[in-house]
Design an enzyme around this catalytic site. Structure first.
Site, short mmCIF file in Angstrom:
data_model
loop_
_atom_site.label_atom_id
_atom_site.label_comp_id
_atom_site.label_asym_id
_atom_site.label_seq_id
_atom_site.Cartn_x
_atom_site.Cartn_y
_atom_site.Cartn_z
N HIS A 161 5.78 -12.99 -10.26
CA HIS A 161 5.00 -12.19 -11.03
C HIS A 161 3.70 -12.29 -10.27
O HIS A 161 3.09 -11.03 -10.01
CB HIS A 161 4.84 -12.61 -12.57
N ASP A 169 -8.45 12.07 10.06
CA ASP A 169 -7.68 11.10 9.82
C ASP A 169 -7.96 9.86 10.13
O ASP A 169 -9.20 9.48 10.39
CB ASP A 169 -6.17 11.37 10.45
N TRP A 227 2.64 -19.06 -7.41
CA TRP A 227 2.25 -18.12 -6.13
C TRP A 227 1.45 -18.89 -5.28
O TRP A 227 1.40 -18.69 -4.19
CB TRP A 227 1.47 -16.95 -6.73
N SER A 275 0.92 -6.10 7.38
CA SER A 275 0.85 -4.83 6.80
C SER A 275 -0.63 -4.86 6.43
O SER A 275 -1.46 -3.85 6.90
CB SER A 275 1.51 -4.67 5.46
N SER A 276 -1.22 -5.91 5.96
CA SER A 276 -2.79 -5.96 5.51
C SER A 276 -3.59 -5.98 6.89
O SER A 276 -4.61 -5.30 6.91
CB SER A 276 -3.01 -7.05 4.80
N HIS A 326 -9.23 -17.63 -1.65
CA HIS A 326 -10.64 -17.12 -2.36
C HIS A 326 -11.20 -15.85 -1.84
O HIS A 326 -11.32 -14.95 -2.66
CB HIS A 326 -11.72 -18.31 -2.65
N GLU A 383 -9.23 -13.69 -0.99
CA GLU A 383 -8.29 -12.79 -1.59
C GLU A 383 -8.67 -12.16 -2.72
O GLU A 383 -8.52 -10.83 -2.96
CB GLU A 383 -6.75 -13.45 -1.56
N TYR A 388 -11.71 -11.64 -3.67
CA TYR A 388 -12.77 -10.54 -3.55
C TYR A 388 -12.14 -9.17 -2.90
O TYR A 388 -12.78 -8.22 -3.08
CB TYR A 388 -13.64 -11.36 -2.59
N SER A 441 -18.71 2.39 -8.70
CA SER A 441 -19.73 2.88 -8.70
C SER A 441 -19.67 4.40 -8.69
O SER A 441 -20.78 5.10 -8.94
CB SER A 441 -20.33 2.36 -7.00
N HIS A 482 -13.50 -24.88 -4.51
CA HIS A 482 -13.69 -24.90 -6.03
C HIS A 482 -12.12 -24.85 -6.77
O HIS A 482 -12.12 -25.10 -8.05
CB HIS A 482 -14.84 -23.94 -6.52
N HIS A 483 -11.17 -24.48 -5.88
CA HIS A 483 -9.75 -24.37 -6.59
C HIS A 483 -9.41 -25.85 -6.47
O HIS A 483 -8.08 -26.09 -7.03
CB HIS A 483 -8.85 -23.42 -5.79
N THR A 531 -22.95 -10.50 -7.56
CA THR A 531 -22.29 -9.93 -8.55
C THR A 531 -23.19 -9.53 -9.74
O THR A 531 -22.92 -8.68 -10.11
CB THR A 531 -21.26 -10.93 -9.02
N LYS A 535 -24.68 -6.37 -8.95
CA LYS A 535 -23.99 -5.13 -9.07
C LYS A 535 -23.81 -4.78 -10.57
O LYS A 535 -24.07 -3.32 -10.86
CB LYS A 535 -22.40 -5.30 -8.35
N ARG A 578 -1.15 -24.48 -18.20
CA ARG A 578 -0.40 -23.25 -17.54
C ARG A 578 1.01 -23.49 -16.87
O ARG A 578 1.32 -24.87 -16.95
CB ARG A 578 -1.17 -22.55 -16.47
#
Length: 530
Positions: free
Chosen positions: A79, A109, A143, A173-174, A257, A259, A261, A272, A306-307, A332, A335, A454
């Site tokens: 998931h 293009d 994950w 790919s990314s 982390h 990721e 963002y 926006s 922080h993880h 943040t 924004k 969890r």
């Protein structure tokens, strides 16, 4: 040696391209963007179905939908990975990015049209591999793939190797897509479009591309080391051979982390545009918005641990990562305040895209506030790996990023297809989703603060009440997904064509290009090297 463009519906022999030429060998940014979006919808339905299974299992204590803890963990893993790598990123980056970067900067293009093609076609085999890991029931690591849970002792089967290779393909790919985006945005802007005049969506995709370029290779290194540990007798993460499992956490989160963002920044760009259009005024504080995105990108790279507040890092290290994480709240906040300031005094029109954008600001703010709570190392030691964390990151991703995807879909679907979505059903989709996801994830804060961990398939009766509410909310948002599929069918079978600039005079989204619905196909003949 010059590149020549031909009439949009014909190749150089004068026929319209056949199905295979158009879709399998596509070098057209719009068609590739459409492939990404269709792929993301398909993967999203699969990943969403897995979350429905999870909420069905947790509807009551001692649920019997899932047969074993291993099966449960495998569903959790699939998931998470499907939603991140095969739904959110293909939609926001591959889909909307490919579609609108060339249009908004006035380019014919992408810079590398054939590289664009392989960027997409690496994803379907990656998806097949991740489904292999799921169906074999052999990737029960979460994950995050932490060893020793992910080493050959505890996950001996090849299912997890399939999952790891899937991430390699998705990462390739990314990376290719990110390079393409960077070169396109830097080198192919229309004359007069300086960096400080680019639409905010382009800025968001540019910052995202740089984050991908810097973060994904670290993940690739970590999973390569893990594959070697599993299959070739190395001991990168095995203490008995001089390795360190915490090293994996550092490598993983140095990717993981940024990721998050990567997943939210393109949504910032979309929101926006939508807020500006439906408030009928330009975005408040354009430059501040640009530099806030850049700041989020830069600071996002120095907060990864922080993880890992409970991984045995020293108190000084914890203090630094806590302070650095709290700093991210500043750009943040800029924004969020700028979006609200844009709406302030505007002539607001609550069409479906605007509902998604306002919903985004609401849920993203809640997710951000709980992020500030979790940034505190002392508090985090108590709620780490509880449902409080699940609630937090689903508010910014399951709600935030996904609301951004839907805002972009409703905003641009007329531009992409020439047909407008049914307004009534779009609003039904929004309200069902908004109620469903908030009902799903808000109670999980309470469960987490009460101590429910969890990734467990069962729980004591004390947690039954809020889990029941959470599951009902999930089923509501599951039904909302069916409404969305109905909206898609209605849109694609519609006979009504949209007008030029169909959102009215305030919608200056693509002012650098013609505003008519796009041609179906632009065939780009590539230079031959003789």
């Amino acid at each position: 040696m010059s590149v020549t463009t031909h009439d949009h519906d014909h190749d150089h022999h004068g026929h319209a391209p056949g199905f295979v030429a158009r879709w399998l060998f596509s070098t057209n940014h719009k068609d590739i963007g459409s492939l990404y979006l269709m792929f993301a919808v398909f993967a999203g339905v699969v990943g969403g179905a897995l979350s429905m299974i999870m909420r069905a299992q947790l509807l009551h204590p001692h649920g019997d939908i899932v047969t074993s803890g291993q099966e449960w963990n495998t569903i959790i893993t699939a998931h998470g990975l499907i939603m991140i790598f095969f739904t959110v990123m293909p939609a926001l980056i591959g889909g909307f990015g490919n579609w609108f970067i060339p249009l908004m900067i006035g380019a014919p293009d992408m810079a590398f049209p054939r590289l664009n093609n392989i960027s997409f076609w690496l994803l379907p085999p990656a998806f097949v591999l991740i489904m292999t890991g799921l169906l074999m029931g052999e990737s029960g690591t979460g994950w995050t793939l932490y060893p020793p849970l992910s080493n050959a002792t505890y996950e001996p089967g090849m299912g997890l190797d399939c999952t790891l290779f899937a991430l390699h393909l998705a990462g390739a790919s990314s990376l290719l897509g990110a390079m393409n985006f960077i070169v396109t945005i830097f080198n192919m802007r229309a004359p007069g479009m300086t960096l400080h005049k680019m639409p905010l969506f382009i800025w968001s995709e540019l910052v995202t591309a740089f984050l991908l370029l810097l973060a994904v290779p670290v993940l690739a290194g970590a999973i390569t080391m893990l594959i070697c540990d599993r299959n070739f007798g190395t001991a990168f993460f095995d203490p008995t051979g001089g390795g360190d499992p915490v090293l994996f956490q550092h490598l993983f989160w140095f990717f993981g982390h940024p990721e998050v963002y990567i997943m939210i920044l393109p949504a910032f760009g979309i929101v926006s545009h939508v807020v500006s259009t439906f408030s009928r005024k330009p975005i408040f504080g354009y430059l501040g918005m640009v530099y806030a995105m850049i700041a989020i990108g830069v600071v996002g790279f120095v907060v990864w641990a922080h993880h890992m507040f409970v991984s045995g890092i020293s108190v000084d290290t914890r203090a630094y990562f806590m302070a650095a994480t709290l700093v991210i709240a500043v750009p943040t906040g800029i924004k969020v305040f700028s979006w609200i300031a844009t709406m302030w005094g505007g002539s607001i029109e609550l069409k479906t895209p605007m509902l998604w954008a306002i919903g985004f600001i609401f849920v993203f703010t809640i997710g951000g506030v709980t992020g500030v709570v979790l940034a505190n190392a002392g508090i985090d030691q108590v709620v780490h790996n509880t449902y409080y964390v699940v609630a937090h990151f689903h508010y910014v991703l399951s709600l935030g990023a996904v609301f951004g995807i839907f805002a972009g879909f409703y905003y641009w679907i007329g531009k992409m297809t020439g047909h407008q979505y049914p307004e009534f059903w779009g609003k039904v989709h929004f309200w069902m989703t908004f109620v469903g996801v908030n009902l799903t994830f808000f109670p999980q804060h309470f469960l987490g603060l009460s101590g429910m961990p969890r990734r467990y398939p069962d729980y004591p009766a004390a947690f039954a009440g809020w889990n029941f509410v959470s599951s009902i909310g999930a089923f509501i948002s599951g039904l909302a997904t069916l409404v969305f599929l109905y909206v898609c069918i209605r849109t694609f079978t519609s006979k009504v064509h949209v007008a030029d600039n169909y959102w009215g005079p305030g919608a200056t989204t693509l002012e650098w290009t013609q505003t008519s619905p796009p041609a179906h196909h632009t065939y780009l003949e590539l230079p031959r090297i003789n």
